[in-house]
Design a protein around this motif. Sequence first.
Motif, PDB file in Angstrom:
ATOM      1  N   GLN A  83       0.833  -1.205   0.000  1.00  9.04           N
ATOM      2  CA  GLN A  83       0.000   0.000   0.000  1.00  9.04           C
ATOM      3  C   GLN A  83       0.867   1.254   0.000  1.00  9.04           C
ATOM      4  O   GLN A  83       0.553   2.228  -0.697  1.00  9.04           O
ATOM      5  CB  GLN A  83      -0.919   0.017   1.226  1.00  9.04           C
ATOM      6  N   ILE A  84       1.938   1.219   0.763  1.00  9.28           N
ATOM      7  CA  ILE A  84       2.830   2.381   0.857  1.00  9.28           C
ATOM      8  C   ILE A  84       3.495   2.659  -0.484  1.00  9.28           C
ATOM      9  O   ILE A  84       3.511   3.795  -0.967  1.00  9.28           O
ATOM     10  CB  ILE A  84       3.873   2.170   1.971  1.00  9.28           C
ATOM     11  N   VAL A  85       4.030   1.628  -1.114  1.00 11.25           N
ATOM     12  CA  VAL A  85       4.703   1.801  -2.410  1.00 11.25           C
ATOM     13  C   VAL A  85       3.691   2.216  -3.476  1.00 11.25           C
ATOM     14  O   VAL A  85       3.964   3.111  -4.284  1.00 11.25           O
ATOM     15  CB  VAL A  85       5.478   0.524  -2.797  1.00 11.25           C
ATOM     16  N   ASP A  86       2.510   1.603  -3.480  1.00  9.28           N
ATOM     17  CA  ASP A  86       1.468   2.003  -4.438  1.00  9.28           C
ATOM     18  C   ASP A  86       1.138   3.486  -4.283  1.00  9.28           C
ATOM     19  O   ASP A  86       1.039   4.210  -5.275  1.00  9.28           O
ATOM     20  CB  ASP A  86       0.188   1.183  -4.233  1.00  9.28           C
ATOM     21  N   THR A  87       0.962   3.935  -3.040  1.00  8.58           N
ATOM     22  CA  THR A  87       0.643   5.340  -2.789  1.00  8.58           C
ATOM     23  C   THR A  87       1.772   6.239  -3.281  1.00  8.58           C
ATOM     24  O   THR A  87       1.516   7.255  -3.938  1.00  8.58           O
ATOM     25  CB  THR A  87       0.386   5.588  -1.291  1.00  8.58           C
ATOM     26  N   ALA A  88       3.006   5.879  -2.973  1.00  7.41           N
ATOM     27  CA  ALA A  88       4.153   6.707  -3.380  1.00  7.41           C
ATOM     28  C   ALA A  88       4.223   6.843  -4.899  1.00  7.41           C
ATOM     29  O   ALA A  88       4.474   7.936  -5.426  1.00  7.41           O
ATOM     30  CB  ALA A  88       5.442   6.127  -2.825  1.00  7.41           C
TER      31      ALA A  88
END
Length: 137
Positions: A48-53
């Motif tokens: 989720q963090i990488v997708d958001t970034a």
Amino acid sequence: MGVTGPIRVVVAKPGLDGHDRGAKVIARALRDAGMEVIYTGLHQTPEQIVDTAIQEDADAIGLSILSGAHNTLFAKVIALLKEREAEDIKVFGGGIIPEADIAPLKEQGVAEIFTPGATTVEIVAWVNANVRQPAEA
């Protein structure tokens, strides 16, 4: 052509850690310094963090970890950035991270670690000096 606009930082709380006061303080300090900040909230997965970034076209990811799972979670975020060919997104972090774990985390690709006692002034200065410079107004 160079990237313009303010530095964009995703501030994230990966894993099961439920304490986010420090992350919110950092997010506000970065915002007050003129950066665009996307705070993801609690209990985020590395995916989720990488997708958001990537979706937010972030220049950096700031991870806050107090749970002791920093070695696993930081490594997963770094691996996912490589997998998604987004290694230009710098990863920095902070929280309860033992001194002995800092060098191995940096060897894996974490750009900087801030331990308890680091000031918001230090963190803002580091981001300004080490993440893409904003365009001149």
